[in-house]
Design an enzyme around this catalytic site. Structure first.
Site, PDB file in Angstrom:
ATOM      1  N   CYS A 165     -40.024  13.925  42.395  1.00 28.90           N
ATOM      2  CA  CYS A 165     -39.216  12.836  42.950  1.00 28.90           C
ATOM      3  C   CYS A 165     -38.651  11.950  41.846  1.00 28.90           C
ATOM      4  O   CYS A 165     -37.696  11.212  42.077  1.00 28.90           O
ATOM      5  CB  CYS A 165     -40.006  12.031  43.967  1.00 28.90           C
ATOM      6  SG  CYS A 165     -41.548  11.352  43.360  1.00 28.90           S
ATOM      7  N   HIS A 166     -39.203  12.056  40.633  1.00 26.94           N
ATOM      8  CA  HIS A 166     -38.663  11.272  39.517  1.00 26.94           C
ATOM      9  C   HIS A 166     -37.262  11.740  39.125  1.00 26.94           C
ATOM     10  O   HIS A 166     -36.545  11.020  38.450  1.00 26.94           O
ATOM     11  CB  HIS A 166     -39.609  11.341  38.299  1.00 26.94           C
ATOM     12  CG  HIS A 166     -39.793  12.712  37.737  1.00 26.94           C
ATOM     13  ND1 HIS A 166     -40.703  13.604  38.261  1.00 26.94           N
ATOM     14  CD2 HIS A 166     -39.178  13.346  36.705  1.00 26.94           C
ATOM     15  CE1 HIS A 166     -40.650  14.734  37.562  1.00 26.94           C
ATOM     16  NE2 HIS A 166     -39.729  14.604  36.616  1.00 26.94           N
ATOM     17  N   TYR A 180     -29.886  10.506  45.879  1.00 22.55           N
ATOM     18  CA  TYR A 180     -30.454  10.612  47.227  1.00 22.55           C
ATOM     19  C   TYR A 180     -29.456  11.296  48.159  1.00 22.55           C
ATOM     20  O   TYR A 180     -29.835  12.113  48.988  1.00 22.55           O
ATOM     21  CB  TYR A 180     -30.844   9.229  47.763  1.00 22.55           C
ATOM     22  CG  TYR A 180     -31.989   8.617  46.995  1.00 22.55           C
ATOM     23  CD1 TYR A 180     -33.306   8.999  47.239  1.00 22.55           C
ATOM     24  CD2 TYR A 180     -31.760   7.662  46.007  1.00 22.55           C
ATOM     25  CE1 TYR A 180     -34.356   8.444  46.525  1.00 22.55           C
ATOM     26  CE2 TYR A 180     -32.811   7.108  45.290  1.00 22.55           C
ATOM     27  CZ  TYR A 180     -34.103   7.509  45.555  1.00 22.55           C
ATOM     28  OH  TYR A 180     -35.149   6.966  44.841  1.00 22.55           O
ATOM     29  N   GLU A 210     -38.209  15.249  29.832  1.00 27.37           N
ATOM     30  CA  GLU A 210     -37.502  16.455  30.260  1.00 27.37           C
ATOM     31  C   GLU A 210     -36.199  16.617  29.474  1.00 27.37           C
ATOM     32  O   GLU A 210     -35.884  17.721  29.027  1.00 27.37           O
ATOM     33  CB  GLU A 210     -37.225  16.424  31.761  1.00 27.37           C
ATOM     34  CG  GLU A 210     -38.474  16.609  32.582  1.00 27.37           C
ATOM     35  CD  GLU A 210     -38.209  16.747  34.068  1.00 27.37           C
ATOM     36  OE1 GLU A 210     -37.048  16.960  34.468  1.00 27.37           O
ATOM     37  OE2 GLU A 210     -39.173  16.649  34.838  1.00 27.37           O
ATOM     38  N   ASN A 214     -43.999  10.716  48.778  1.00 26.24           N
ATOM     39  CA  ASN A 214     -44.411  11.942  48.099  1.00 26.24           C
ATOM     40  C   ASN A 214     -45.815  11.784  47.507  1.00 26.24           C
ATOM     41  O   ASN A 214     -46.003  10.988  46.585  1.00 26.24           O
ATOM     42  CB  ASN A 214     -43.396  12.274  46.990  1.00 26.24           C
ATOM     43  CG  ASN A 214     -43.830  13.421  46.115  1.00 26.24           C
ATOM     44  OD1 ASN A 214     -44.653  14.248  46.485  1.00 26.24           O
ATOM     45  ND2 ASN A 214     -43.261  13.476  44.923  1.00 26.24           N
TER      46      ASN A 214
END
Length: 156
Positions: free
Chosen positions: A123-124, A92, A150, A115
């Site tokens: 945002c993950h 953050y 990912e 979001n």
């Protein structure tokens, strides 16, 4: 008029909404049979195709018009989130620094929480300063799965 489709993914039912030629929402639905109205427009079909490609590991970027409703600050944060590369994470605090407001970590967290276009605005990919998974509208299990997905496809 807003149109929404809900379809099944490996993470459960996902809904995508569009209005006036732009995606306005991506959410995890309770049931793939939920009825929300509208029709499967060409844009929604393309969004579904791109999302399924992402979840299959064959797509690393999205090419869709997005129009999330929010404050100017929230929109700035969401834009910064979209700049985080596939397979990478930021804290953050790092996102706050990216937007030029290094003391706004908490506000960045609140913008993340609001979001409306999950996954497409990733945002993950934002973690706590200690590297731990914190907060995700669809739950930490989904966040963990997205990051794992990912990571497993990042070098391909």
């Amino acid at each position: 008029m807003q149109n929404t489709v809900i379809f099944q993914t490996l993470l459960g039912p996902v809904g995508i909404s569009e209005q006036d030629g732009a995606i306005t929402e991506l959410f995890f639905a309770k049931d793939a049979q939920d009825s929300v109205g509208g029709q499967a427009t060409p844009l929604l079909k393309e969004a579904e195709k791109q999302l399924l490609g992402y979840l299959a590991g064959t797509r690393k970027m999205f090419d869709l018009p997005l129009a999330a409703e929010g404050t100017e600050f929230q929109k700035t944060v969401w834009e910064a989130l979209r700049s985080i590369p596939y397979g990478e994470t930021r804290s953050y605090k790092q996102v706050a620094e990216i937007i030029g407001q290094p003391d706004a970590s908490r506000a960045v967290g609140m913008a993340n929480n609001k979001n409306p276009i999950l996954i497409l605005t990733p945002c993950h990919r934002v973690l706590g300063s200690d590297g731990k998974l914190v907060g995700y509208a669809a739950g930490l299990d989904i966040k963990k799965e997205l990051l794992k997905l990912e990571k497993s496809h990042v070098s391909r």
